[in-house]
Motif scaffolding. Structure first.
Motif, PDB file in Angstrom:
ATOM      1  N   LEU A  13      61.608  34.283  30.457  1.00 11.46           N
ATOM      2  CA  LEU A  13      61.607  32.923  30.991  1.00 11.46           C
ATOM      3  C   LEU A  13      61.331  32.891  32.486  1.00 11.46           C
ATOM      4  CD1 LEU A  13      64.533  31.306  28.976  1.00 11.46           C
ATOM      5  CD2 LEU A  13      62.079  30.918  28.706  1.00 11.46           C
ATOM      6  N   ARG A  14      61.821  33.898  33.214  1.00  7.90           N
ATOM      7  CA  ARG A  14      61.492  33.974  34.640  1.00  7.90           C
ATOM      8  C   ARG A  14      59.987  34.078  34.843  1.00  7.90           C
ATOM      9  NH1 ARG A  14      65.971  37.679  34.621  1.00  7.90           N
ATOM     10  NH2 ARG A  14      67.820  36.711  35.525  1.00  7.90           N
ATOM     11  N   ARG A  15      59.352  34.916  34.047  1.00  6.77           N
ATOM     12  CA  ARG A  15      57.904  35.093  34.169  1.00  6.77           C
ATOM     13  C   ARG A  15      57.165  33.796  33.823  1.00  6.77           C
ATOM     14  NH1 ARG A  15      59.194  40.089  31.680  1.00  6.77           N
ATOM     15  NH2 ARG A  15      58.479  39.311  29.640  1.00  6.77           N
ATOM     16  N   LEU A  16      57.602  33.122  32.765  1.00  8.85           N
ATOM     17  CA  LEU A  16      56.941  31.886  32.374  1.00  8.85           C
ATOM     18  C   LEU A  16      57.133  30.793  33.425  1.00  8.85           C
ATOM     19  CD1 LEU A  16      57.702  31.612  28.544  1.00  8.85           C
ATOM     20  CD2 LEU A  16      55.544  32.249  29.635  1.00  8.85           C
ATOM     21  N   ALA A  17      58.341  30.700  33.979  1.00 10.66           N
ATOM     22  CA  ALA A  17      58.597  29.685  35.004  1.00 10.66           C
ATOM     23  C   ALA A  17      57.756  29.952  36.250  1.00 10.66           C
ATOM     24  CB  ALA A  17      60.086  29.658  35.354  1.00 10.66           C
ATOM     25  N   ALA A  18      57.658  31.216  36.645  1.00 12.35           N
ATOM     26  CA  ALA A  18      56.835  31.563  37.806  1.00 12.35           C
ATOM     27  C   ALA A  18      55.367  31.250  37.525  1.00 12.35           C
ATOM     28  CB  ALA A  18      57.009  33.041  38.141  1.00 12.35           C
ATOM     29  N   ARG A  19      54.917  31.511  36.311  1.00 17.37           N
ATOM     30  CA  ARG A  19      53.530  31.235  35.936  1.00 17.37           C
ATOM     31  C   ARG A  19      53.246  29.734  36.034  1.00 17.37           C
ATOM     32  NH1 ARG A  19      50.247  34.388  32.306  1.00 17.37           N
ATOM     33  NH2 ARG A  19      48.479  33.221  31.450  1.00 17.37           N
ATOM     34  N   LEU A  20      54.175  28.919  35.542  1.00 20.57           N
ATOM     35  CA  LEU A  20      53.977  27.475  35.582  1.00 20.57           C
ATOM     36  C   LEU A  20      54.024  26.956  37.017  1.00 20.57           C
ATOM     37  CD1 LEU A  20      55.489  24.949  33.065  1.00 20.57           C
ATOM     38  CD2 LEU A  20      55.274  24.379  35.487  1.00 20.57           C
ATOM     39  N   HIS A  21      55.027  27.393  37.768  1.00 19.76           N
ATOM     40  CA  HIS A  21      55.169  26.922  39.141  1.00 19.76           C
ATOM     41  C   HIS A  21      53.964  27.307  39.994  1.00 19.76           C
ATOM     42  CE1 HIS A  21      57.398  27.095  43.205  1.00 19.76           C
ATOM     43  NE2 HIS A  21      57.096  25.857  42.953  1.00 19.76           N
TER      44      HIS A  21
END
Length: 412
Positions: free
Chosen positions: A277-285
């Motif tokens: 989820l950290r990776r996905l959130a960073a990708r989106l942001h």
């Protein structure tokens, strides 16, 4: 646009609720039909089987937070747990000690059910201190220490904010409360199963949690109530004396089983899920700010729960933006406050003005979010903002109280 489109609409509101994990549903199903006994009818086989399932679930919930199973009280959800914690402690202590213990401390950014419970206690003659938060959403420990008096009976600070995902310093708060002889309650509905929690190490006396925030069923939650040193509560309502006399009523065995199964899965999968989820959130942001450099992140950029983003878009009305995103399920704040027309009180508490608060969206990623969904969301979100602005994004403007958009999301 993305060539391989994900299935639409895309759910990005995991702070509001989560889908029940299929493994949880599978665990629950027998207790609707085959093992349907009343768990309080232990004198026959049907009741004994249900009672055994409830106790297994109690142990699963306890294991996730480092508690003793005897310290877990099943409730209908975090709202009931929060009300029982605040009102239960306050009323019991006033009955025991009179006006010597009639003060509570909480934060201005708490969930509505905590704030409304505190307001009700004020109407009953209790005093309540509402602590402000800093620009990142964190409380000031020195202010908390100064707010505690000899009359203080309870401090209630939520573990993770439901709108901005900020993680409060629970261990430090717990140590302070223990040193001052004050009970510490935390609304951990958004934290349980997402970040490591240990009620012993953190000196937590009461903790609220909810099934539907951790891929369990709706309508079930729990309140952890410390046994040593003992925390004593006045029940909210009367009945048959189930759950140590604190929460009367027949327990819903399937829902208890579902909550237990959800906690067991979370305990086993929390670390890898958090990393993903950290990776996905960073990708989106990063995908958003690369094309909309004036977009800003609300809340502390480092002390955040994995999967939460609260993004502001200058000059945009959040409700209009949501209207442009029919194929994305996002929100402008707490689901429990969705009927309110005013901008988020949580964002206003950070120092954002009304326009900045209205320009913000909460995006919640979760267990079933995919990279393809994140990439599609970035494209749709950027296009919608640009369409509402009727032109390319303006130059970067970061409002007072918001984090610089150039830095990628960092998570604890």
């Amino acid at each position: 646009m993305t060539k391989n489109l994900p299935a639409l609409p895309i759910y990005l509101d995991y702070q509001a609720t989560t889908p029940t994990d299929p493994r949880v549903v599978e665990a629950m199903l027998p207790y609707f039909t085959e093992q349907f006994g009343n768990p309080h009818s232990g004198h026959h086989a049907f009741g004994a089987a249900a009672a055994g399932a409830v106790e297994t679930a109690r142990a699963q919930v306890a294991a996730l937070i480092g508690a003793d199973p005897r310290e877990i009280i099943f409730t209908s959800g975090a709202t009931e747990s929060n009300n029982l914690a605040l009102a239960g402690v306050a009323r019991f202590q006033r009955n025991l000690q009179g006006d010597r213990k009639t003060h509570l401390v909480t934060a201005a950014t708490e969930h509505k059910c905590v704030l409304e419970s505190a307001a009700q206690l004020e109407r009953e003659g209790f005093a309540v201190t509402y602590l402000p938060v800093g620009r990142t959403g964190l409380i000031d420990l020195e202010r908390l220490a100064a707010a505690i008096t000899e009359r203080t009976v309870l401090v209630s600070i939520m573990a993770v904010n439901n709108e901005i995902g900020v993680v409060q310093p629970l261990a430090e708060i717990g140590a302070l409360c223990r040193a001052r002889g004050v009970h510490f309650h935390t609304d951990a509905a958004q934290a349980v199963g997402k970040i490591p929690l240990d009620v012993e190490a953190m000196n937590i006396d009461l903790m609220s949690l909810s099934g539907h925030k951790i891929y369990g069923p709706k309508g079930i939650g729990a309140l952890y109530v410390r046994r040593r040193p003992r925390v004593r509560l006045a029940p909210l309502f009367q009945g048959g004396g189930q759950e140590r006399g604190l929460r009367s009523g027949t327990l819903p065995t399937p829902l208890c089983v579902g909550l237990g199964a959800a906690c067991e899965i979370a305990m086993r999968e929390m670390a890898p899920e958090a990393d993903r989820l950290r990776r996905l959130a960073a990708r989106l942001h990063q995908g958003v700010v690369r094309q909309l450099p004036d977009a800003y992140l609300n809340g502390d950029p480092g002390r955040r729960v994995p999967g939460n983003l609260n993004l502001g878009f200058p000059g945009i009305d959040g409700d209009r933006l949501i209207g442009e995103l029919k194929d994305l399920a996002v929100s402008s704040g707490s689901a429990c406050s969705s009927a309110a027309l005013e901008p988020s009180y949580v964002l206003r508490a950070l120092g954002l003005d009304e326009a900045q608060a209205r320009a913000s969206l909460r995006i919640g990623l979760g267990r079933f979010t995919t990279e393809a969904e994140v990439d599609y969301a970035v494209e749709r979100l950027v296009a919608a903002v640009q369409r509402l602005r009727d032109g390319p994004p303006a130059a970067a403007i970061v409002p007072e109280g918001a984090d610089a958009p150039s830095a990628p999301v960092a998570h604890r």
